[in-house]
Design a protein around this motif. Structure first.
Motif, PDB file in Angstrom:
ATOM      1  N   LEU A   1       0.841  -1.187   0.000  1.00  0.00           N
ATOM      2  CA  LEU A   1       0.000   0.000   0.000  1.00  0.00           C
ATOM      3  C   LEU A   1       0.880   1.243   0.000  1.00  0.00           C
ATOM      4  O   LEU A   1       1.841   1.345   0.770  1.00  0.00           O
ATOM      5  N   ASP A   2       0.570   2.184  -0.878  1.00  0.00           N
ATOM      6  CA  ASP A   2       1.355   3.409  -1.004  1.00  0.00           C
ATOM      7  C   ASP A   2       1.455   4.102   0.347  1.00  0.00           C
ATOM      8  O   ASP A   2       0.453   4.372   1.011  1.00  0.00           O
ATOM      9  N   VAL A   3       2.698   4.399   0.783  1.00  0.00           N
ATOM     10  CA  VAL A   3       2.916   4.992   2.092  1.00  0.00           C
ATOM     11  C   VAL A   3       2.183   6.320   2.223  1.00  0.00           C
ATOM     12  O   VAL A   3       1.600   6.646   3.265  1.00  0.00           O
ATOM     13  N   GLU A   4       2.179   7.108   1.151  1.00  0.00           N
ATOM     14  CA  GLU A   4       1.537   8.409   1.208  1.00  0.00           C
ATOM     15  C   GLU A   4       0.014   8.321   1.082  1.00  0.00           C
ATOM     16  O   GLU A   4      -0.691   9.298   1.341  1.00  0.00           O
ATOM     17  N   GLU A   5      -0.497   7.155   0.662  1.00  0.00           N
ATOM     18  CA  GLU A   5      -1.943   6.995   0.506  1.00  0.00           C
ATOM     19  C   GLU A   5      -2.609   6.587   1.799  1.00  0.00           C
ATOM     20  O   GLU A   5      -3.816   6.749   1.958  1.00  0.00           O
ATOM     21  N   ALA A   6      -1.833   6.042   2.733  1.00  0.00           N
ATOM     22  CA  ALA A   6      -2.406   5.487   3.962  1.00  0.00           C
ATOM     23  C   ALA A   6      -1.827   6.176   5.189  1.00  0.00           C
ATOM     24  O   ALA A   6      -0.658   6.590   5.202  1.00  0.00           O
ATOM     25  N   ALA A   7      -2.641   6.300   6.218  1.00  0.00           N
ATOM     26  CA  ALA A   7      -2.213   6.833   7.510  1.00  0.00           C
ATOM     27  C   ALA A   7      -2.609   5.838   8.589  1.00  0.00           C
ATOM     28  O   ALA A   7      -3.641   5.166   8.488  1.00  0.00           O
ATOM     29  N   THR A   8      -1.780   5.740   9.613  1.00  0.00           N
ATOM     30  CA  THR A   8      -2.025   4.812  10.712  1.00  0.00           C
ATOM     31  C   THR A   8      -2.269   5.603  11.987  1.00  0.00           C
ATOM     32  O   THR A   8      -1.444   6.443  12.366  1.00  0.00           O
ATOM     33  N   HIS A   9      -3.385   5.338  12.637  1.00  0.00           N
ATOM     34  CA  HIS A   9      -3.761   6.068  13.852  1.00  0.00           C
ATOM     35  C   HIS A   9      -3.765   5.090  15.029  1.00  0.00           C
ATOM     36  O   HIS A   9      -4.564   4.146  15.052  1.00  0.00           O
ATOM     37  N   LEU A  10      -2.869   5.309  15.964  1.00  0.00           N
ATOM     38  CA  LEU A  10      -2.751   4.447  17.143  1.00  0.00           C
ATOM     39  C   LEU A  10      -3.685   4.957  18.231  1.00  0.00           C
ATOM     40  O   LEU A  10      -3.561   6.093  18.690  1.00  0.00           O
ATOM     41  N   VAL A  11      -4.620   4.104  18.637  1.00  0.00           N
ATOM     42  CA  VAL A  11      -5.638   4.460  19.623  1.00  0.00           C
ATOM     43  C   VAL A  11      -5.192   3.966  21.000  1.00  0.00           C
ATOM     44  O   VAL A  11      -4.997   2.763  21.200  1.00  0.00           O
ATOM     45  N   LEU A  12      -5.018   4.888  21.940  1.00  0.00           N
ATOM     46  CA  LEU A  12      -4.571   4.553  23.291  1.00  0.00           C
ATOM     47  C   LEU A  12      -5.426   5.282  24.319  1.00  0.00           C
ATOM     48  O   LEU A  12      -6.105   6.258  24.004  1.00  0.00           O
ATOM     49  N   SER A  13      -5.349   4.786  25.551  1.00  0.00           N
ATOM     50  CA  SER A  13      -6.008   5.446  26.680  1.00  0.00           C
ATOM     51  C   SER A  13      -4.942   5.842  27.696  1.00  0.00           C
ATOM     52  O   SER A  13      -3.936   5.138  27.835  1.00  0.00           O
ATOM     53  N   PRO A  14      -5.136   6.941  28.425  1.00  0.00           N
ATOM     54  CA  PRO A  14      -4.059   7.465  29.279  1.00  0.00           C
ATOM     55  C   PRO A  14      -3.821   6.715  30.572  1.00  0.00           C
ATOM     56  O   PRO A  14      -2.926   7.082  31.323  1.00  0.00           O
ATOM     57  N   PHE A  15      -4.607   5.651  30.855  1.00  0.00           N
ATOM     58  CA  PHE A  15      -4.403   4.980  32.129  1.00  0.00           C
ATOM     59  C   PHE A  15      -3.562   3.711  32.028  1.00  0.00           C
ATOM     60  O   PHE A  15      -3.491   2.937  32.971  1.00  0.00           O
ATOM     61  N   CYS A  16      -2.900   3.466  30.878  1.00  0.00           N
ATOM     62  CA  CYS A  16      -1.957   2.348  30.782  1.00  0.00           C
ATOM     63  C   CYS A  16      -0.658   2.713  31.494  1.00  0.00           C
ATOM     64  O   CYS A  16      -0.212   3.860  31.428  1.00  0.00           O
ATOM     65  N   ASN A  17      -0.023   1.723  32.138  1.00  0.00           N
ATOM     66  CA  ASN A  17       1.246   2.017  32.785  1.00  0.00           C
ATOM     67  C   ASN A  17       2.364   2.155  31.747  1.00  0.00           C
ATOM     68  O   ASN A  17       2.192   1.848  30.572  1.00  0.00           O
ATOM     69  N   ALA A  18       3.514   2.636  32.180  1.00  0.00           N
ATOM     70  CA  ALA A  18       4.607   2.964  31.264  1.00  0.00           C
ATOM     71  C   ALA A  18       5.125   1.731  30.519  1.00  0.00           C
ATOM     72  O   ALA A  18       5.405   1.792  29.319  1.00  0.00           O
ATOM     73  N   LEU A  19       5.244   0.593  31.220  1.00  0.00           N
ATOM     74  CA  LEU A  19       5.775  -0.612  30.591  1.00  0.00           C
ATOM     75  C   LEU A  19       4.835  -1.119  29.504  1.00  0.00           C
ATOM     76  O   LEU A  19       5.264  -1.481  28.397  1.00  0.00           O
ATOM     77  N   GLN A  20       3.543  -1.122  29.793  1.00  0.00           N
ATOM     78  CA  GLN A  20       2.568  -1.590  28.817  1.00  0.00           C
ATOM     79  C   GLN A  20       2.523  -0.652  27.613  1.00  0.00           C
ATOM     80  O   GLN A  20       2.453  -1.097  26.465  1.00  0.00           O
ATOM     81  N   THR A  21       2.580   0.646  27.855  1.00  0.00           N
ATOM     82  CA  THR A  21       2.547   1.605  26.756  1.00  0.00           C
ATOM     83  C   THR A  21       3.754   1.458  25.857  1.00  0.00           C
ATOM     84  O   THR A  21       3.647   1.532  24.626  1.00  0.00           O
ATOM     85  N   GLN A  22       4.930   1.244  26.453  1.00  0.00           N
ATOM     86  CA  GLN A  22       6.144   1.055  25.653  1.00  0.00           C
ATOM     87  C   GLN A  22       6.003  -0.169  24.743  1.00  0.00           C
ATOM     88  O   GLN A  22       6.402  -0.143  23.570  1.00  0.00           O
ATOM     89  N   GLU A  23       5.414  -1.238  25.257  1.00  0.00           N
ATOM     90  CA  GLU A  23       5.204  -2.437  24.449  1.00  0.00           C
ATOM     91  C   GLU A  23       4.240  -2.144  23.303  1.00  0.00           C
ATOM     92  O   GLU A  23       4.455  -2.586  22.173  1.00  0.00           O
ATOM     93  N   PHE A  24       3.174  -1.398  23.572  1.00  0.00           N
ATOM     94  CA  PHE A  24       2.218  -1.061  22.515  1.00  0.00           C
ATOM     95  C   PHE A  24       2.869  -0.219  21.421  1.00  0.00           C
ATOM     96  O   PHE A  24       2.594  -0.411  20.235  1.00  0.00           O
ATOM     97  N   LEU A  25       3.728   0.717  21.795  1.00  0.00           N
ATOM     98  CA  LEU A  25       4.392   1.556  20.797  1.00  0.00           C
ATOM     99  C   LEU A  25       5.275   0.721  19.876  1.00  0.00           C
ATOM    100  O   LEU A  25       5.357   0.976  18.666  1.00  0.00           O
ATOM    101  N   GLN A  26       5.927  -0.288  20.419  1.00  0.00           N
ATOM    102  CA  GLN A  26       6.759  -1.165  19.599  1.00  0.00           C
ATOM    103  C   GLN A  26       5.893  -2.076  18.732  1.00  0.00           C
ATOM    104  O   GLN A  26       6.179  -2.292  17.552  1.00  0.00           O
ATOM    105  N   ARG A  27       4.817  -2.588  19.309  1.00  0.00           N
ATOM    106  CA  ARG A  27       3.967  -3.538  18.599  1.00  0.00           C
ATOM    107  C   ARG A  27       3.250  -2.896  17.416  1.00  0.00           C
ATOM    108  O   ARG A  27       3.070  -3.524  16.370  1.00  0.00           O
ATOM    109  N   TYR A  28       2.843  -1.635  17.570  1.00  0.00           N
ATOM    110  CA  TYR A  28       2.050  -0.969  16.540  1.00  0.00           C
ATOM    111  C   TYR A  28       2.849   0.094  15.777  1.00  0.00           C
ATOM    112  O   TYR A  28       2.277   0.975  15.163  1.00  0.00           O
ATOM    113  N   GLN A  29       4.162  -0.021  15.818  1.00  0.00           N
ATOM    114  CA  GLN A  29       5.002   0.926  15.086  1.00  0.00           C
ATOM    115  C   GLN A  29       4.773   0.776  13.588  1.00  0.00           C
ATOM    116  O   GLN A  29       4.641  -0.333  13.071  1.00  0.00           O
ATOM    117  N   SER A  30       4.726   1.903  12.872  1.00  0.00           N
ATOM    118  CA  SER A  30       4.455   1.847  11.439  1.00  0.00           C
ATOM    119  C   SER A  30       5.243   2.934  10.725  1.00  0.00           C
ATOM    120  O   SER A  30       5.697   3.910  11.340  1.00  0.00           O
TER     121      SER A  30
END
Length: 349
Positions: free
Chosen positions: A254-283
């Motif tokens: 898929l054309d990189v410029e044609e698509a955008a990725t929006h990561l949906v998070l909530s502010p009550f995740c702890n730091a360790l869990q959030t860091q894992e999510f950022l790595q897992r959903y990196q794009s």
């Protein structure tokens, strides 16, 4: 650790299965004997430490996971040593109060040190001016987000499906005649599937399903003339990542410029869990952070932490259970009022 439960007619039989399937390094975590339909059953739960799938597939050397864990501990200790070196008397009273408040709100030591250094480098600068360089904002809307395909990614239960609907409803306001398509790639979960389909039909949006690569190809072909396509991506388990999922679904081309990725998070995740999510959903390519369930959180310092760690702009703020009037395109004033006053968009302080 890999954990598995085995059952059989005799304990000797069950132990043999444990050894055959998990090897001699398996550890017995528990055992019990019970009757089922009048027949005695033996149950053994065994565990085995294995290299994580992410380490195996990324080409990381043996022991990488343990080394990384130790490095994170060392880094935390370094920042703990740096904190006493922050000389608050070098800041103005207003800067000092703001920095202390942010730390109480959960802003990490690394971010606090970064902000302190920025304030010293620009004597007299406001805290908000320095924070603006750390928390980028790119408001959701057709002017800023002209991509045709939008992938909504994030953990289960964080509001990806409702965010996709809210994005579409917001777009419909500015472009009433636009054809909008939903592609549900999270077909196994009944509630989200029914909600998305129901609201798509009510709002005159096209609803398609893509449980596999062939289904995604058909859905994208059917949506080729759409103004906007919203893809509801399923939550990914530990060891998976977004790049792998895109490849499995045929979206790597898929054309990189044609698509955008929006990561949906909530502010009550702890730091360790959030860091894992950022790595897992990196794009790669354009992307943003969408903060949901704001009305359920008690502090919002993690918004600053995640923005600094991810390098992604905040595009939208979401709150409440209603689909309409419950998502606001992000602006700097809204974010600062949220962090410093705990004021949800649209509500009085």
């Amino acid at each position: 650790m890999q954990v598995k439960t085995f059952t059989g007619a005799t304990s000797h039989e069950v132990l043999a299965r444990v050894k055959a399937e998990m090897g001699p390094d398996a550890v017995i975590l528990g055992n019990r004997t019970y009757r089922k339909n009048g027949v005695v059953q033996h149950e053994i739960t065994a565990g085995l430490e294995r290299q994580s799938p992410g380490e195996a597939t990324s080409g990381a050397p043996s022991g990488w996971g343990e080394w990384h864990k130790e490095w994170m501990q060392i880094k935390d200790q370094l920042f703990a040593l740096m904190k006493p070196a922050i000389q608050l008397e070098r800041l103005t009273p207003r800067q000092r109060v703001a920095l202390e408040y942010l730390q109480r709100e959960g802003v990490s030591d690394a971010v606090a040190v970064n902000l302190y250094q920025r304030l010293l480098a620009e004597p007299g600068a406001s805290v908000l001016a320095c924070l603006s360089g750390m928390v980028p904002v790119k408001a959701w809307g057709p002017a800023q987000w002209g991509q045709r395909v939008h992938l909504l990614v994030g953990p289960f239960g964080f509001g990806k499906t409702t965010t996709a609907l809210r994005f579409a409803l917001h777009l419909r306001k500015s472009e009433p005649a636009a054809r909008i398509v939903f592609i549900n790639a999270d077909c196994l979960r009944g509630n989200g599937r029914l909600t998305l389909r129901h609201w798509a039909e009510l709002s005159n949006f096209t609803y398609l399903e893509a449980p596999d690569k062939a289904g995604m190809e058909r859905a994208l072909a059917a949506a080729k003339n759409a103004r906007a396509v919203f893809v509801d991506v399923p939550g990914l388990a530990r060891g998976q990542n977004l790049a792998q999922w895109r490849t499995e679904m045929g979206l790597e081309l898929l054309d990189v410029e044609e698509a955008a990725t929006h990561l949906v998070l909530s502010p009550f995740c702890n730091a360790l869990q959030t860091q894992e999510f950022l790595q897992r959903y990196q794009s790669e390519g354009p992307g943003s952070l969408v903060w949901t369930k704001l009305d359920e959180a008690v502090s919002f310092g993690s918004i600053v932490n995640v923005a600094c760690a991810a390098g992604l702009p905040v595009s939208a703020l979401s709150f409440g259970a209603e689909l309409k009037e419950s998502l606001t395109p992000a602006t700097e004033p809204l974010i600062w009022r949220l962090i410093f006053k705990r004021q949800i968009p649209g509500q009085a302080a």
